[in-house]
Enzyme design. Structure first.
Site, PDB file in Angstrom:
ATOM      1  N   TYR A 163      36.810  54.287  46.977  1.00 40.73           N
ATOM      2  CA  TYR A 163      36.447  53.649  45.710  1.00 40.73           C
ATOM      3  C   TYR A 163      35.318  52.669  45.994  1.00 40.73           C
ATOM      4  O   TYR A 163      35.412  51.850  46.905  1.00 40.73           O
ATOM      5  CB  TYR A 163      37.666  52.914  45.134  1.00 40.73           C
ATOM      6  CG  TYR A 163      37.380  52.206  43.823  1.00 40.73           C
ATOM      7  CD1 TYR A 163      37.174  52.926  42.649  1.00 40.73           C
ATOM      8  CD2 TYR A 163      37.332  50.815  43.771  1.00 40.73           C
ATOM      9  CE1 TYR A 163      36.927  52.267  41.447  1.00 40.73           C
ATOM     10  CE2 TYR A 163      37.082  50.157  42.571  1.00 40.73           C
ATOM     11  CZ  TYR A 163      36.875  50.890  41.417  1.00 40.73           C
ATOM     12  OH  TYR A 163      36.631  50.246  40.231  1.00 40.73           O
ATOM     13  N   ASP A 258      30.898  50.424  52.949  1.00 34.04           N
ATOM     14  CA  ASP A 258      31.475  49.590  51.905  1.00 34.04           C
ATOM     15  C   ASP A 258      32.624  48.813  52.552  1.00 34.04           C
ATOM     16  O   ASP A 258      33.726  49.331  52.739  1.00 34.04           O
ATOM     17  CB  ASP A 258      31.989  50.471  50.759  1.00 34.04           C
ATOM     18  CG  ASP A 258      32.603  49.650  49.638  1.00 34.04           C
ATOM     19  OD1 ASP A 258      32.991  48.497  49.887  1.00 34.04           O
ATOM     20  OD2 ASP A 258      32.717  50.175  48.513  1.00 34.04           O
ATOM     21  N   LYS A 286      35.127  40.401  47.787  1.00 33.59           N
ATOM     22  CA  LYS A 286      36.468  39.847  48.022  1.00 33.59           C
ATOM     23  C   LYS A 286      36.449  38.579  48.891  1.00 33.59           C
ATOM     24  O   LYS A 286      36.230  37.495  48.380  1.00 33.59           O
ATOM     25  CB  LYS A 286      37.392  40.919  48.604  1.00 33.59           C
ATOM     26  CG  LYS A 286      37.510  42.129  47.630  1.00 33.59           C
ATOM     27  CD  LYS A 286      38.757  42.909  47.815  1.00 33.59           C
ATOM     28  CE  LYS A 286      38.766  44.221  47.075  1.00 33.59           C
ATOM     29  NZ  LYS A 286      39.447  44.213  45.799  1.00 33.59           N
TER      30      LYS A 286
HETATM   31  N1  HOZ Z   1      41.964  48.674  41.900  1.00 27.94           N
HETATM   32  C1  HOZ Z   1      41.523  47.396  42.337  1.00 27.94           C
HETATM   33  C2  HOZ Z   1      41.760  47.185  43.802  1.00 27.94           C
HETATM   34  N2  HOZ Z   1      41.444  48.240  44.656  1.00 27.94           N
HETATM   35  C3  HOZ Z   1      42.317  46.391  41.576  1.00 27.94           C
HETATM   36  C4  HOZ Z   1      41.529  45.390  40.927  1.00 27.94           C
HETATM   37  C5  HOZ Z   1      42.391  44.480  40.081  1.00 27.94           C
HETATM   38  O1  HOZ Z   1      43.215  44.932  39.318  1.00 27.94           O
HETATM   39  O2  HOZ Z   1      42.219  43.285  40.204  1.00 27.94           O
END
Ligand code: HOZ
Length: 446
Positions: A163, A258, A286
């Protein structure tokens, strides 16, 4: 699902079904669904794949989350990765408070941005020049744009289950929320945009070799999570990243790591330091924002100098390099330089993984555990998990039951089989013992 008879966190037998009181969360979720699609601002938070009601969080401190109904949870989501120092870490909060007093956004350069770029470059030397943006999605989108500008090619190669944010051409077979909700490709992405995206199974070098043979001269870049974290944690096979490096060099394509999740998580220098592979461009997010919204992309000077105003590749943002976010990131990175920090995280994470593994075995529940440093996943699967196809075969129903059993006992895991669990420096040995005890109860109940 069987009821538990436990007091969350203390795990005391209390003699009545310990279905947590979550009335305020339930009520708010109902209202939220009238106002916000699905009641959430990011899909996985809605608990769709595990069922039940999301908890509305009131506050967080250290390793704990506290919901609006007064329940406490040991948190292994950690805002999906950023909170490596735990929640509301005093040095980070102190720095944010001070910075807030000096104003929250200037739309002009600051010393802080230079400082953060310097810290990042020291940790990740392949990022010779760095641009700060406001999210991982934005950073990836911009890195791809500069890769296309540099190579004068349109094609990109990504891996199934990885992702890279929600920009149009990166949603093909994307992990994370798409995988959780079983959406292979998003509606609303013009076929013309997606036609430049090629996908290969993670860890499958043969397919990459074939694609590069057939299309290498049109591929601007290969983008990869060097440790996949968005289909659950899937580490790279030992020859995978070296082969990607080799193939991109042979085809004059760029290699983009990434490291939004793995950056400053698995090592101060990220996965590229851990595995000794140097990409052309790196994307971070992050942790470098210390819990505030930041993304960054960077790489070789000759590539990065193509970005405006030095070059013709355009990218801009009012909140890029925001002083509060940069301050939180800087305060976090400074703490991460502490001696032994990653070693301690490694030991605690190993203890959690080992404990969970033993409890699963004791209960006769097959799981496949993956862990790199303080990111981990227990797949409810019996066969090896090496890519999206094998990850997808996990028993998500069983994961959902396990998730709820853990939640009822005050352990907050990701509401999806296909997300990583994280530890922070604030997770204590007591937290770990409680987590393992909870896992014992949870596995037994399945
Ligand atoms: N799918 C996101 C983490 N891989 C989550 C993001 C979120 O809900 O804060």
């Amino acid at each position: 699902m069987r009821s538990l008879f436990l007091d969350p966190l203390n795990f005391r037998m209390i003699g009545c079904p310990a279905v947590m009181k979550i009335t305020r969360s339930i009520k708010l979720f109902e209202e939220a669904q009238q106002l916000i699609p699905g009641g959430v601002n990011s899909p996985v938070r809605a608990f769709r794949s595990v069922g039940g009601h999301p908890r509305f969080i009131h506050r967080a401190k250290g390793s704990k989350l506290y919901d609006l109904d007064g329940n406490t949870y040991i948190d292994y989501v950690l805002s999906w990765g950023p909170m490596i120092l735990g929640h509301a870490s005093p040095p980070v909060i102190g720095a944010i408070k001070k910075a807030a007093g000096r104003g929250t956004s200037y739309g002009a350069p600051t010393e802080l941005e230079v400082d953060l770029a310097r810290h990042i470059r020291t940790a990740v030397p392949s990022m010779e020049k760095i641009r700060l943006v406001s999210s991982g999605t934005e950073a990836v989108m911009s890195a791809i744009r500069v890769a296309r500008g540099f190579t004068k090619r349109d094609g990109i190669l990504k891996f199934e289950g990885c992702y890279h944010g929600h920009s149009d051409y990166l949603l093909a077979k994307a992990g994370s929320g798409m995988m959780t909700l079983g959406i292979p490709d998003s509606l609303g992405v013009p076929a013309d945009f997606a036609k430049h995206t090629f996908t290969a199974p993670y860890n499958d070098i043969r397919t990459v070799q074939r694609l590069m043979r057939e299309r290498g001269k049109h591929i601007a870049c290969i983008i990869v999570e060097p440790i996949a974290g968005n289909m659950g944690v899937v580490p790279p096979a030992h020859d995978f990243l070296p082969a990607l490096r080799q193939l991109t060099l042979e085809n004059d394509s760029l290699l983009i790591f990434d490291e939004v999740i793995s950056g400053f998580r698995v090592d101060y220098g990220g996965a590229q330091a851990l595995y000794g592979i140097t990409p052309d461009l790196t994307v971070l997010g992050k942790i470098i924002g210390g819990g505030l919204p930041v993304g960054a992309y960077g790489g070789r000077t000759e590539i990065m100098d193509l970005i405006a105003p030095t070059g013709p590749v355009y990218q801009a943002g009012t909140l890029s390099g925001n002083p509060l976010a940069v301050t939180a990131g800087l305060a976090t990175l400074k703490q991460l330089r502490a001696k032994q920090l990653y070693k301690n995280l490694e030991e605690r994470s190993a203890a959690v993984a080992e404990g969970i593994g033993k409890e699963a075995q004791r209960a006769g529940i097959p799981i496949i555990q993956h862990r790199v440093g303080s990111m981990l996943t227990a797949f409810f699967a019996s066969d090896p998990v090496v890519d999206w196809n094998s990850a997808k075969r996990s028993d998500t129903k069983r994961y959902g039951q396990f998730f709820h059993q853990m939640l009822e006992q005050g352990v907050y895991l990701a509401p999806s089989q296909f997300e990583a669990a994280f530890l922070s420096t604030a997770h204590s040995s007591t937290d770990i013992e409680r987590t393992i005890k909870a896992a014992r109860v949870a596995f037994k109940s399945l």
